[in-house]
Design a protein around this motif. Sequence first.
Motif, PDB file in Angstrom:
ATOM      1  N   UNK A  33     -33.087  18.452  -9.256  1.00  0.00           N
ATOM      2  CA  UNK A  33     -31.710  17.839  -9.370  1.00  0.00           C
ATOM      3  C   UNK A  33     -30.983  18.268  -8.298  1.00  0.00           C
ATOM      4  N   UNK A  34     -30.888  19.566  -8.003  1.00  0.00           N
ATOM      5  CA  UNK A  34     -29.946  20.168  -6.938  1.00  0.00           C
ATOM      6  C   UNK A  34     -30.298  19.389  -5.453  1.00  0.00           C
ATOM      7  N   UNK A  35     -31.644  19.250  -5.071  1.00  0.00           N
ATOM      8  CA  UNK A  35     -31.936  18.912  -3.780  1.00  0.00           C
ATOM      9  C   UNK A  35     -31.724  17.372  -3.839  1.00  0.00           C
ATOM     10  N   UNK A  36     -31.729  16.687  -5.185  1.00  0.00           N
ATOM     11  CA  UNK A  36     -31.568  15.028  -4.946  1.00  0.00           C
ATOM     12  C   UNK A  36     -29.912  14.902  -4.757  1.00  0.00           C
ATOM     13  N   UNK A  37     -29.226  15.536  -5.731  1.00  0.00           N
ATOM     14  CA  UNK A  37     -27.671  15.633  -5.211  1.00  0.00           C
ATOM     15  C   UNK A  37     -27.039  16.280  -3.876  1.00  0.00           C
TER      16      UNK A  37
END
Length: 172
Positions: free
Chosen positions: A150-154
Amino acid sequence: SGFLEQALQLLRFVTQRDPHSFEPVFALGRTFEELGRWRPSANAYRRAWSIRRDSTGARFALAHALEVLGELDEAISLYRQLTLLPEMQKRALMGIARIKSSALAEAERAEMSAAAWDADTPVGARIGLLFVLGEVFEASHRYDDAFAAFLEANRLRRESLVENFDAPPDLE
């Protein structure tokens, strides 16, 4: 909504006159979808697919409509068929993962993960894959992996928004 209702009437007229024309039948499904009328949308997409059996767009649209209608087994079956097409595989796997992550084989999860973290994968595809992987990891109680996805996607989403915003407008 008024514009869509008018479009719906015109598309019904066209598809009644030429019931074997793919584009208007597909557009009919899209219009029903925009109006939130999922059953007739699914019916139109099914009809479009019967007209043009090689249409991946009609199959994806039908699978999505069935997903919304709660006909999950049929939606997964359509996505599963689409995984057999190499250029559609990742998108189809994301559809399966959204519905039922346990329906993915470990090798399919690994393949999605490899593509999601590969800088050579197009950014839009990476973002979609990372969000879906985050959900898959979360459902498997792999919270650290979910958080990282999620962190990388955001991060990628923010980065691509900034790049689009900073891009100079076309001056012709």
